[in-house]
Design an enzyme around this catalytic site. Structure first.
Site, short mmCIF file in Angstrom:
data_model
loop_
_atom_site.label_atom_id
_atom_site.label_comp_id
_atom_site.label_asym_id
_atom_site.label_seq_id
_atom_site.Cartn_x
_atom_site.Cartn_y
_atom_site.Cartn_z
N HIS A 239 0.86 -1.20 0.07
CA HIS A 239 0.10 0.01 -0.05
C HIS A 239 0.82 1.43 0.02
O HIS A 239 1.68 1.47 -0.88
CB HIS A 239 -0.85 -0.09 1.20
CG HIS A 239 -2.06 0.88 1.07
ND1 HIS A 239 -2.40 1.91 0.06
CD2 HIS A 239 -2.92 1.35 2.24
CE1 HIS A 239 -3.56 2.48 0.46
NE2 HIS A 239 -3.64 2.28 1.69
N HIS B 165 -2.34 -2.01 -9.97
CA HIS B 165 -3.31 -1.31 -9.02
C HIS B 165 -4.33 -2.13 -8.95
O HIS B 165 -4.83 -2.84 -10.08
CB HIS B 165 -3.55 -0.02 -9.31
CG HIS B 165 -4.26 0.93 -8.29
ND1 HIS B 165 -5.59 0.80 -8.02
CD2 HIS B 165 -3.58 1.76 -7.64
CE1 HIS B 165 -5.52 1.61 -6.99
NE2 HIS B 165 -4.60 2.23 -6.74
N ASP C 81 2.87 5.38 -6.63
CA ASP C 81 4.17 5.21 -6.11
C ASP C 81 5.38 5.33 -6.72
O ASP C 81 6.34 5.30 -6.18
CB ASP C 81 4.12 4.03 -5.19
CG ASP C 81 3.11 4.42 -4.02
OD1 ASP C 81 2.26 3.56 -4.02
OD2 ASP C 81 3.05 5.37 -3.15
C1 SDX Z 1 -1.44 2.10 -3.51
O1 SDX Z 1 -6.14 1.04 -3.40
C2 SDX Z 1 -5.53 2.02 -3.53
O2 SDX Z 1 -6.23 3.22 -4.19
C3 SDX Z 1 -4.08 2.27 -2.98
C4 SDX Z 1 -3.52 3.71 -3.53
C5 SDX Z 1 -4.03 4.66 -2.59
O3 SDX Z 1 -4.10 5.81 -3.03
O4 SDX Z 1 -4.46 4.30 -1.67
O5 SDX Z 1 -3.46 3.73 -4.94
C6 SDX Z 1 -2.17 3.60 -2.94
O6 SDX Z 1 -1.37 1.50 -2.67
C7 SDX Z 1 -1.06 1.98 -4.93
C8 SDX Z 1 -0.30 0.63 -4.98
C9 SDX Z 1 1.09 0.49 -4.42
N1 SDX Z 1 1.55 -0.73 -4.20
C10 SDX Z 1 2.72 -1.24 -5.08
O7 SDX Z 1 3.17 -0.50 -6.10
C11 SDX Z 1 3.35 -2.71 -4.98
C12 SDX Z 1 3.42 -3.61 -6.25
N2 SDX Z 1 2.01 -3.58 -6.64
C13 SDX Z 1 1.31 -4.79 -6.34
O8 SDX Z 1 1.65 -5.72 -5.57
C14 SDX Z 1 -0.17 -5.00 -6.96
O9 SDX Z 1 -0.11 -4.52 -8.14
C15 SDX Z 1 -1.11 -4.32 -5.87
C16 SDX Z 1 -1.02 -4.56 -4.55
C17 SDX Z 1 -1.15 -2.94 -5.92
C18 SDX Z 1 -2.68 -4.60 -6.54
O10 SDX Z 1 -2.71 -6.17 -6.34
P1 SDX Z 1 -3.78 -6.93 -6.59
O11 SDX Z 1 -4.86 -6.11 -7.59
O12 SDX Z 1 -4.48 -7.80 -5.78
O13 SDX Z 1 -3.55 -7.63 -8.04
P2 SDX Z 1 -2.66 -9.31 -7.78
O14 SDX Z 1 -1.60 -9.27 -6.60
O15 SDX Z 1 -4.13 -10.15 -7.79
O16 SDX Z 1 -1.73 -9.31 -9.13
C19 SDX Z 1 -2.48 -9.77 -10.46
C20 SDX Z 1 -1.58 -10.27 -11.38
C21 SDX Z 1 -0.87 -11.37 -10.50
O17 SDX Z 1 -0.10 -12.29 -11.41
P3 SDX Z 1 -0.77 -13.71 -11.69
O18 SDX Z 1 -1.11 -14.51 -10.37
O19 SDX Z 1 -2.11 -13.40 -12.41
O20 SDX Z 1 0.14 -14.45 -12.56
O21 SDX Z 1 -0.49 -9.18 -11.54
C22 SDX Z 1 0.66 -9.35 -10.88
C23 SDX Z 1 0.42 -10.79 -9.62
O22 SDX Z 1 1.64 -11.40 -9.64
N3 SDX Z 1 1.09 -8.32 -10.33
C24 SDX Z 1 2.54 -7.95 -10.55
C25 SDX Z 1 2.28 -6.69 -9.97
N4 SDX Z 1 1.34 -6.07 -9.62
C26 SDX Z 1 0.45 -7.57 -9.74
N5 SDX Z 1 3.51 -8.43 -10.83
C27 SDX Z 1 4.73 -8.04 -10.84
N6 SDX Z 1 4.71 -6.49 -10.37
C28 SDX Z 1 3.67 -6.00 -9.70
N7 SDX Z 1 3.76 -4.75 -9.29
#
Ligand code: SDX
Length: 389
Positions: free
Chosen positions: A229, A268, A324
């Site tokens: 997050h 996201h 971020d």
């Molecule tokens: C914020 O919700 C909000 O509004 C949050 C926010 C706010 O203003 O409050 O916008 C702020 O939290 C932004 C997000 C910051 N976090 C990151 O940058 C961390 C990296 N990103 C992730 O871990 C991920 O993208 C999330 C947590 C942000 C979202 O994850 P989801 O929606 O639960 O997606 P998921 O984990 O189910 O991923 C779906 C697929 C997976 O692959 P498969 O299992 O289908 O093979 O996408 C892949 C994941 O492995 N994936 C990524 C990835 N994010 C998702 N692979 C590589 N790098 C990434 N960053």
């Protein structure tokens, strides 16, 4: 699918509440605060004006803004006992841990804040929280550097006062380039609210028990602290430093595609397109680096983005830069150490958290949060004596 109820691991399709504050269209990359596009607010507004908009639903008149800002500026000081509380932390305590603990502790200084049904009481403590969050953050930073605390100077604007409390080292106020001060205010606008994200959902769920806003906000800050997050902005800098150079980007991307780590600052839950905030921050980064000199990590970030946006793995999963991805580069250029980055998210997000908390208490149908579960354990069975186990 468990019979009547379907299980959604992220409750993606479950509405947790009704709200009129922030609208997001994840497919189109649209973000609006009370109907105003984030692009226009970032260009024309200020953080405190946006905090008013989030809270009251309309842009303020000059008189309304003046009254709102005065109501905040008179609360920037912290009780002297808070300094003693902070001295209890190790010098290397993470500022986010100090921030959320101190906000929670503030609930003991304002017992009347429990009167959450009184709109005037809510307003007073909402202004206190907006006013004191930068002071707490600055004190946490000064504590981590073993420096004297700088009192708030209410003659400065919100961003200038914060920077002064952080970086002032002599009798003279800390001089900061207006371009950098404006860049920080724009970042505060962009981070102010974002619908029902993890931290805001925590604020509303905890607040629905009618606890005071300080305790609820401590919970919201705890959620934001997580690397998935708000902790992601710090994780992006660590990731960029680990990659080191453009030559290492293909190897790093290959590892991510094998599931050996994540491209932090990408992806996201709601945006399946470019996060509009990332676009604005990327542009602001160029303005900042004009003043501070460029950051080699920016070129690395741009290369990462370029390669990822052309790679099937990321395209197929609709993974784009989020808020971020570039913000940490600006914070670093402004002189902040990486462990301060998530606190820099928590300060402006305080405006969104308190506006959402207030909205919750204005909803006559609002009840205490009590999600159900899909039970997957044993059903009724008899106790087994020890010698039979
Ligand atoms: C914020 O919700 C909000 O509004 C949050 C926010 C706010 O203003 O409050 O916008 C702020 O939290 C932004 C997000 C910051 N976090 C990151 O940058 C961390 C990296 N990103 C992730 O871990 C991920 O993208 C999330 C947590 C942000 C979202 O994850 P989801 O929606 O639960 O997606 P998921 O984990 O189910 O991923 C779906 C697929 C997976 O692959 P498969 O299992 O289908 O093979 O996408 C892949 C994941 O492995 N994936 C990524 C990835 N994010 C998702 N692979 C590589 N790098 C990434 N960053």
């Amino acid at each position: 699918d468990f019979g009547l109820m379907t299980y959604d691991p992220a409750f993606t399709n479950t509405a947790s509440c009704r709200s009129a504050i922030t609208y997001i269209d994840g497919d189109k990359g649209v973000l609006e605060y009370r109907g105003y596009p984030i692009e226009q607010l970032a260009e024309k507004s200020t953080y405190l004006e946006v905090a008013y908009l989030l809270m009251f639903g309309e842009l303020p008149t000059t008189a309304q803004l003046q009254d709102w800002e005065q109501g905040i500026l008179k609360h920037t000081l912290l009780h002297e006992n808070i300094k003693h509380l902070m001295r209890g932390f190790r010098y290397d305590a993470h500022p986010m841990g100090v921030f959320l603990s101190t906000v929670g502790a503030l609930s003991t200084f304002y017992p009347d804040a429990k009167n959450v049904s009184d709109a005037n009481v809510r307003l007073e403590h909402i202004q206190k929280l907006i006013a004191k969050s930068p002071t707490i953050a600055a004190y946490a930073y000064r504590h981590s550097k073993g420096l004297f605390y700088v009192y708030p100077d209410n003659n400065l604007n919100f961003a200038g006062n914060f920077l002064n409390m952080l970086f002032k080292m002599t009798e003279a106020k800390f001089e900061v380039n207006p371009i950098l001060e404006r860049a920080l205010d724009i970042l505060f606008i962009l981070h102010a609210d974002h619908e029902q994200n993890c931290g805001t959902n925590a604020m509303r769920a905890i607040g629905s028990s009618e606890v005071d806003p300080y305790s609820a906000l401590a919970g919201a800050a705890a959620a934001l602290y997580g690397p998935l997050h708000g902790g992601a902005n710090e994780a992006v800098l660590t990731m960029l430093r680990h990659i080191g150079s453009k030559a290492n980007v293909p190897d790093f991307i290959a590892k991510v595609k094998k599931g050996e780590g994540r491209l932090m600052g990408f992806g996201h839950r709601v945006y399946k397109s470019y996060d509009p905030r990332a676009r604005i921050i990327k542009k602001a980064a160029y303005d900042v680096f004009e003043v501070t000199g460029t950051n080699p990590l920016l070129d690395l970030a741009l290369e990462l983005e370029k390669i990822a946006l052309e790679d099937e793995y990321f395209v197929k999963r609709k993974l784009y830069p989020n808020v971020d991805f570039y913000s940490g580069l600006i914070y670093q250029a402004l002189g902040f150490s990486p462990e301060m980055f998530t606190v820099l998210f928590a300060i402006p997000r305080t405006a969104g958290w308190v506006a959402q908390w207030d909205e919750l208490h204005r909803d006559p149908d609002q009840k205490i949060a009590r999600p159900r579960q899909i039970y997957t354990g044993y059903r009724t069975r008899d106790y087994i004596p020890m010698d039979k186990r």
